[in-house]
Structure formats: structure tokens, C-alpha cells
Design a protein around this motif. Sequence first.
Motif, mmCIF file in Angstrom:
data_model
loop_
_atom_site.group_PDB
_atom_site.id
_atom_site.type_symbol
_atom_site.label_atom_id
_atom_site.label_comp_id
_atom_site.label_asym_id
_atom_site.label_seq_id
_atom_site.Cartn_x
_atom_site.Cartn_y
_atom_site.Cartn_z
ATOM 1 N N ASN A 67 0.857 -1.181 0.000
ATOM 2 C CA ASN A 67 0.000 0.000 0.000
ATOM 3 C C ASN A 67 0.897 1.236 0.000
ATOM 4 O O ASN A 67 0.920 2.054 0.927
ATOM 5 C CB ASN A 67 -0.961 0.041 1.183
ATOM 6 C CG ASN A 67 -1.888 1.242 1.115
ATOM 7 O OD1 ASN A 67 -2.283 1.654 0.033
ATOM 8 N ND2 ASN A 67 -2.219 1.808 2.256
ATOM 9 N N ALA A 68 1.679 1.365 -1.073
ATOM 10 C CA ALA A 68 2.751 2.362 -1.162
ATOM 11 C C ALA A 68 2.256 3.797 -1.078
ATOM 12 O O ALA A 68 2.995 4.672 -0.638
ATOM 13 C CB ALA A 68 3.537 2.154 -2.458
ATOM 14 N N VAL A 69 1.032 4.058 -1.495
ATOM 15 C CA VAL A 69 0.555 5.442 -1.446
ATOM 16 C C VAL A 69 0.521 5.949 -0.013
ATOM 17 O O VAL A 69 0.834 7.113 0.255
ATOM 18 C CB VAL A 69 -0.831 5.588 -2.121
ATOM 19 C CG1 VAL A 69 -1.909 4.821 -1.369
ATOM 20 C CG2 VAL A 69 -1.216 7.065 -2.235
ATOM 21 N N PHE A 70 0.186 5.088 0.943
ATOM 22 C CA PHE A 70 0.149 5.512 2.342
ATOM 23 C C PHE A 70 1.545 5.834 2.848
ATOM 24 O O PHE A 70 1.780 6.905 3.423
ATOM 25 C CB PHE A 70 -0.495 4.435 3.219
ATOM 26 C CG PHE A 70 -0.398 4.739 4.688
ATOM 27 C CD1 PHE A 70 -1.209 5.699 5.267
ATOM 28 C CD2 PHE A 70 0.524 4.080 5.490
ATOM 29 C CE1 PHE A 70 -1.121 5.999 6.619
ATOM 30 C CE2 PHE A 70 0.630 4.368 6.840
ATOM 31 C CZ PHE A 70 -0.191 5.336 7.409
ATOM 32 N N ASP A 71 2.494 4.892 2.668
ATOM 33 C CA ASP A 71 3.858 5.128 3.146
ATOM 34 C C ASP A 71 4.448 6.376 2.493
ATOM 35 O O ASP A 71 5.102 7.189 3.159
ATOM 36 C CB ASP A 71 4.735 3.912 2.855
ATOM 37 C CG ASP A 71 4.324 2.703 3.670
ATOM 38 O OD1 ASP A 71 4.973 2.436 4.689
ATOM 39 O OD2 ASP A 71 3.337 2.041 3.303
ATOM 40 N N TRP A 72 4.219 6.519 1.177
ATOM 41 C CA TRP A 72 4.768 7.681 0.493
ATOM 42 C C TRP A 72 4.168 8.971 1.032
ATOM 43 O O TRP A 72 4.885 9.957 1.266
ATOM 44 C CB TRP A 72 4.549 7.604 -1.016
ATOM 45 C CG TRP A 72 4.802 8.941 -1.673
ATOM 46 C CD1 TRP A 72 3.905 9.733 -2.321
ATOM 47 C CD2 TRP A 72 6.040 9.644 -1.690
ATOM 48 N NE1 TRP A 72 4.499 10.893 -2.733
ATOM 49 C CE2 TRP A 72 5.818 10.869 -2.353
ATOM 50 C CE3 TRP A 72 7.318 9.379 -1.197
ATOM 51 C CZ2 TRP A 72 6.820 11.806 -2.550
ATOM 52 C CZ3 TRP A 72 8.325 10.322 -1.386
ATOM 53 C CH2 TRP A 72 8.072 11.519 -2.065
ATOM 54 N N GLN A 73 2.879 9.021 1.234
ATOM 55 C CA GLN A 73 2.254 10.237 1.735
ATOM 56 C C GLN A 73 2.765 10.594 3.125
ATOM 57 O O GLN A 73 3.030 11.770 3.420
ATOM 58 C CB GLN A 73 0.732 10.089 1.742
ATOM 59 C CG GLN A 73 0.122 10.132 0.355
ATOM 60 C CD GLN A 73 -1.384 9.895 0.365
ATOM 61 O OE1 GLN A 73 -1.955 9.497 1.373
ATOM 62 N NE2 GLN A 73 -2.021 10.140 -0.758
ATOM 63 N N MET A 74 2.935 9.608 3.994
ATOM 64 C CA MET A 74 3.457 9.887 5.327
ATOM 65 C C MET A 74 4.882 10.420 5.244
ATOM 66 O O MET A 74 5.260 11.372 5.949
ATOM 67 C CB MET A 74 3.409 8.629 6.188
ATOM 68 C CG MET A 74 2.021 8.106 6.495
ATOM 69 S SD MET A 74 0.956 9.282 7.380
ATOM 70 C CE MET A 74 1.863 9.509 8.907
ATOM 71 N N ILE A 75 5.702 9.811 4.388
ATOM 72 C CA ILE A 75 7.091 10.252 4.221
ATOM 73 C C ILE A 75 7.143 11.660 3.628
ATOM 74 O O ILE A 75 7.890 12.522 4.100
ATOM 75 C CB ILE A 75 7.860 9.255 3.338
ATOM 76 C CG1 ILE A 75 8.033 7.926 4.083
ATOM 77 C CG2 ILE A 75 9.215 9.809 2.929
ATOM 78 C CD1 ILE A 75 8.508 6.785 3.202
#
Length: 333
Positions: A106-114
Motif C-alpha cells: 500500500n505504497a501510497v500511504f507510506d509515500w504520503q506519510m514520508i
Amino acid sequence: MLEDHTTTASSPTEWPTAYPLGYAVVDVETTGLARDDRIISAAVYRLDARGEVEDHWYTLVNPERDPGPVWIHGLTSEVLEGAPLFRDVAEEFAARLDGRVLVAHNAVFDWQMIAREYARAQSEAPVRQRLCTIALAKELGLPLPNHKLESLAAHFGVVQQRAHHALDDARVLAEAFRPSLRAAAAGGVRLPLLECLPLTEWADRPSPLIGRQASGPGGGYGSYRPGSWRPSRKRPVCPHPNPGRYEDGRRLKQGMRVAFSGDTSVERELLEDRAAEAGLHVATSMSRLTSLLVTNDPDSGTSKVVKARQFGTPVVDEAAFGQLLRDVEPADE
């Protein structure tokens, strides 16, 4: 507090020349799932072009606020109080990501947090593309019962040791990503790479300080409880008219009524937030006016799935819905 271990390996597999030259498999644990939540731990496994581990790195991060759902990640205020701030590890984190494709479940979540953390630090993460292992599993047609990391791990025989611990989750994902990548290469599958757009500015709302562990309603995140990441709230009415049903192969359009059913890898409320922010109407029930049903189990017998069949409502899975959210057509207004 910081760990760095290095190994080398190689793979004899013939490789598509268009594939990326390296990957950064990432997992972050956070205080929650909202826009103003913070990272409390992060791990990166750097992989070479063929998915072999080069090294790995892990750090705790002091979020300067309540740690959120401790019953999930296990990181208390006391543990995090002596950890570095994100701005203190931002440079090292960036070095781990630089020039690589960010890989996450679920890369969109990790990317948005980063991206939000770097925006707070008045900087940008050196990431230009991301790859979601959920989307890759769909491309490969893996027979998974759902889109959870534990299911992907089990499919490839990878043993989880500490679920919701960033370092172990990143290890598990790296070990599951390698055979996925090799299968994609062997089958000539085009990798589902998406662009990463950094944030250029950020403003936080006031939040409780670390050490003030919330314990009741109104006490920051005291309203969290197991099984409910955020307190329920009334969502604003969608300002756009319903343009009708979604048509396969076309774009979503603002005002479309979207309903969700069944288990999702992303917390349901976060998915609904993303849909609402894109200008869609989040429907809590199915009717003949519903434009689209999002479910990862279209063969289930839930009432929404049954009604979708009766009404002829289009159905897509979570990964496809995430793709559609990237390009929602403006309403006719």
C-alpha cells in the motif's frame, strides 16, 4: 537506536532492461492514518536491480506527540521520548531512498506519510517513483485471499516474526518482493510504477505532546480504541451532482457515488477520506444510484455485493480504485 547491516548477493536471472536499477523497500509505523499523523519508526531494505538485499536500516522517531494506537505498534511515549526527531534522521533516510524506486505494501500511504514528514522538515524525499506490492500481486494474478501483507508473505513462505514492527515488516516485504519481481521479469510484466509527487509546504494543526498519553474522549487520541483508529464523524455533503455510473476503462468523475464493502488493506475511513477529497460522494449503502462498489472480494455474499449484482453496479477492487483516484475528472459545473 540506528541499525545498519550490509550483505551482498546476486541473481543469475535474465533481466528486462527497462526495469529499475534499484529499490528501497520501506515500512513506516505511525501515530495513526490521518493527514496530521506522524511517523514513529521507519525501516528501509535497499535492494539491487534484481531484488537482492544490499543492506537495511531502522530508526525510531520521536513524533513530539501522543504515539496513537500503542496496542498495534507497541511504541509508548516512554520508548519514543529519547528517539531522534524526524529532521534528525531525514538526511540518512533520504540517502537510503536516493535514486531508487520506493517499494511498500500500500505504497501510497507510506509515500504520503514520508512526503509530509519531509515537508514539515522543509525538505523533499529523493523519490520519483513508487511500486505498490498490492498492485504487483494483482498484475501477477497471485491467488491471495486478501491484500494483507501476511497473506503475501504466506504465499511465498516468508515467516513474520513481529507484525507491525517496521524493521520486520520491511524484511518480510523485501523477501516477498524478490520472488514477485523475478516472476514479473520472467513473464515480461510491466511493473506498476507510479510517480511520487513531493509536498512543497505543510502546516500542522495543534496536537498533543509526547508524554501526555491520551486516555479519554477529548484527550487527543484517547478516542482511539482497538478496532477503531479514529472517532467516527459526519462527512461533509458532496457538492457535486451525481453524473451516473462508472464505466470500465474511463475515469471516475466528481460527484459519483462510491460504496465500500469487505476487508481492505487500507483502513476503511482513510479510503473514504481519499474518495471525498477527490470530490466523490461516499455512500454508506447501495442503491440504484450508486456509481461504483469497491471490494476485494466480489464473490462474497455481503449485502452490498449482492445488491451490486442486482442493480448492475460496476465493481472494482481496492488496487484499481487507488489507480482511478489518481485522475478523477472534474464535475460539469
